[in-house]
Each structure stands twice: as structure tokens, then as C-alpha cells.
Write a protein that holds these residues in place. Structure first.
Motif, short mmCIF file in Angstrom:
data_model
loop_
_atom_site.label_atom_id
_atom_site.label_comp_id
_atom_site.label_asym_id
_atom_site.label_seq_id
_atom_site.Cartn_x
_atom_site.Cartn_y
_atom_site.Cartn_z
N VAL A 1 70.74 115.34 13.05
CA VAL A 1 69.49 115.53 13.37
C VAL A 1 69.37 114.59 13.16
CG1 VAL A 1 67.17 117.00 12.92
CG2 VAL A 1 69.11 118.24 14.05
N PRO B 1 63.37 114.90 12.80
CA PRO B 1 63.35 115.93 12.77
C PRO B 1 61.94 117.22 13.65
CG PRO B 1 62.88 115.37 10.66
CD PRO B 1 63.93 114.07 11.30
N ARG C 1 61.95 120.76 19.87
CA ARG C 1 61.45 121.13 18.82
C ARG C 1 62.65 123.01 18.78
NH1 ARG C 1 56.48 119.69 19.59
NH2 ARG C 1 55.85 122.57 20.87
N ILE D 1 66.19 121.12 17.82
CA ILE D 1 66.18 121.42 16.61
C ILE D 1 66.36 122.19 15.43
CG2 ILE D 1 65.23 119.85 14.57
CD1 ILE D 1 64.06 117.45 16.49
N GLY E 1 70.97 120.51 9.14
CA GLY E 1 71.01 119.00 10.14
C GLY E 1 71.81 118.57 11.18
#
Length: 255
Positions: free
Chosen positions: A83, A86, A94, A97, A104
Motif C-alpha cells: 500500500v 492508504p 477501501r 486496502i 501494508g
């Protein structure tokens, strides 16, 4: 001897063909129960196009390519997704993520598998199914299973025919009788598969017949250099990761 082999061949052929015909009738009834709404009323965007063309996995691939092209994700050819930004710009972004995890970074293959069954992705299919543009999951799965069973029945009939000829040869039996009787399940299953190719096969796809009409009018737009990204995303939605020209990104999506 071959009569004992003919019985299971005929039973398998009749039962599998009857099941396919029954499922085909059910699929036709569902397709005609409610007239599909126009594509404009449903709101056919890139994600909807991706679902109709390739299902949930295609939606995930499109989201990954979109976010990577805009610098929100980094897809490494080694099979890792990281990521970069973010802040997701949509519910799907969303959710993607969040699926990567708090660190991440995660394996791209695991991310794609997890997101393919995510509620946010499945909502796209549910909305298209309600509009009559996507084949309901239950209809698609049952139809594909029924077609597979008919193919297996055809293969079984051919295998049993070969076995009957081999077993009947030493006894001096005329193989013509076996060929004539085994032609019944072979013709039944072959004819049913030919019928299914026209009347049933559309229900094994992600897009319903109405949705396939929507896909037929989708064309890759002739874009100027400034709109190359839109052209790429449309190509990915229609044909999948193979449309990605960047070899490293294409390799990353295959991991």
C-alpha cells in the motif's frame, strides 16, 4: 455380456440429459420472469463491465491495475502488493486496502483470492443479477454441473462400448449389435450437448444473455494520449490482465 454394460450407459445418459433439460427450463423461466432494466438504469461502469466479462476475479484485477496505475498500490513482480496511499477513493478500494492488512503488504495471490469473495465485490454481481444482466450464481453453477455430467455420461458410454467390444470379441459375438445399441446413449448425450451449446451455454457465463448484449456494445475507445489510462482499464475489464502492456505489472498480476 455387453447388455450388462449397456444398462448403466443408458441410465447415466437419460438421467444426466433430463437434469440438464430441467435446469435449462428453470434458467429460461428465471431469465423471462422480469424484463431486465436498461443498462443505463443500472449504471454500467468499469467494475460492472469487468464482472460481466470475467466475474469477481476480473473486478479485483481491475481494481489492482487502477490503483497501481494511480500510485496507490505497488504490485511487485515478485508477488507482493504494498500500500502506497492508504486513503481509498471508493468502497472497493477501501476494502482492498483493509484486506492487505495493517502491515501494508501481503502476497498478491492471497489478496486476489480473499477479495474475489469479499462482500463489496459480490455486491456488484448481486446488483447486476437483480437487473437481469448477470447470471445468478446458483443458475450458473447448476448449469455448468449439469453440462459436465452429460459430458461424463457420453464418455462413460464410449468407454463401456469399447469394453463391450473387447469382451465380446473372444466369444465371436458380432460387434455390430453392440454398436447399434450403444449408439442410443451416445446420440442422446451428443445431441443434448449440441442443444446445450445454443440454449444452455449462455447460462454458464457470468453475464446473462442480456448482459452479453451489453458487452457486445462495449468497444475500446479511441483515446488520445491523455486518456491512455482509461483505455487500459477498459481493456483490462474486457479481457483481463493479458491486456496490460507493462510486463512487470502483468507478471505481478499472475502471481
Amino acid at each position: 455380456m455387453w447388455l450388462l454394460l449397456l444398462i448403466p450407459a443408458c441410465v447415466a445418459a437419460v438421467l444426466s440429459c433430463m437434469r440438464l433439460v430441467r435446469i435449462a427450463a428453470t434458467a429460461d423461466a428465471l431469465a423471462g420472469a422480469d424484463a431486465p432494466r436498461p443498462a443505463e438504469a443500472v449504471g454500467i461502469g468499469l467494475y460492472e463491465t469487468a464482472y460481466l466479462a470475467g466475474g469477481p476475479a476480473r473486478v479485483v484485477d481491475l481494481a489492482l491495475v487502477l490503483m497501481a496505475s494511480r500510485g496507490r498500490l505497488h504490485l511487485a513482480h515478485t508477488g507482493w502488493t504494498s500500500v502506497v496511499d492508504p486513503q481509498g477513493r471508493s468502497r472497493l478500494e477501501r476494502a482492498l486496502i483493509a484486506a492487505v492488512g495493517p502491515e501494508g503488504q501481503c502476497r498478491t495471490g492471497e489478496l486476489r483470492q480473499a477479495m474475489a469473495s469479499h462482500p463489496t465485490v459480490m455486491e456488484v454481481g448481486a446488483r447486476l443479477s437483480l437487473a437481469g444482466l448477470a447470471t445468478p450464481a446458483a443458475v450458473r453453477q447448476s448449469t455448468a454441473t449439469a453440462v459436465r455430467h452429460v459430458r461424463q455420461a457420453l464418455l462413460l458410454a464410449l468407454v463401456l462400448l469399447g469394453t463391450a467390444i473387447i469382451l465380446g470379441a473372444p466369444a465371436g459375438e458380432d460387434p455390430a449389435a453392440a454398436f447399434a445399441w450403444f449408439a442410443l446413449p451416445v446420440i442422446l448425450t451428443s445431441g443434448t450437448l449440441l442443444m446445450a451449446r445454443v440454449d444452455v451455454y449462455p447460462y454458464t457465463r457470468w453475464a446473462s444473455p442480456a448482459g452479453q448484449e451489453v458487452l457486445r456494445v462495449v468497444r475500446l475507445p479511441r483515446q488520445e494520449a491523455a486518456d491512455r489510462e482509461q483505455e487500459l482499464l477498459t481493456a483490462v475489464a474486457m479481457t483481463g490482465p493479458a491486456a496490460v502492456q507493462d510486463a512487470r505489472l502483468r507478471a505481478a498480476l499472475r502471481n
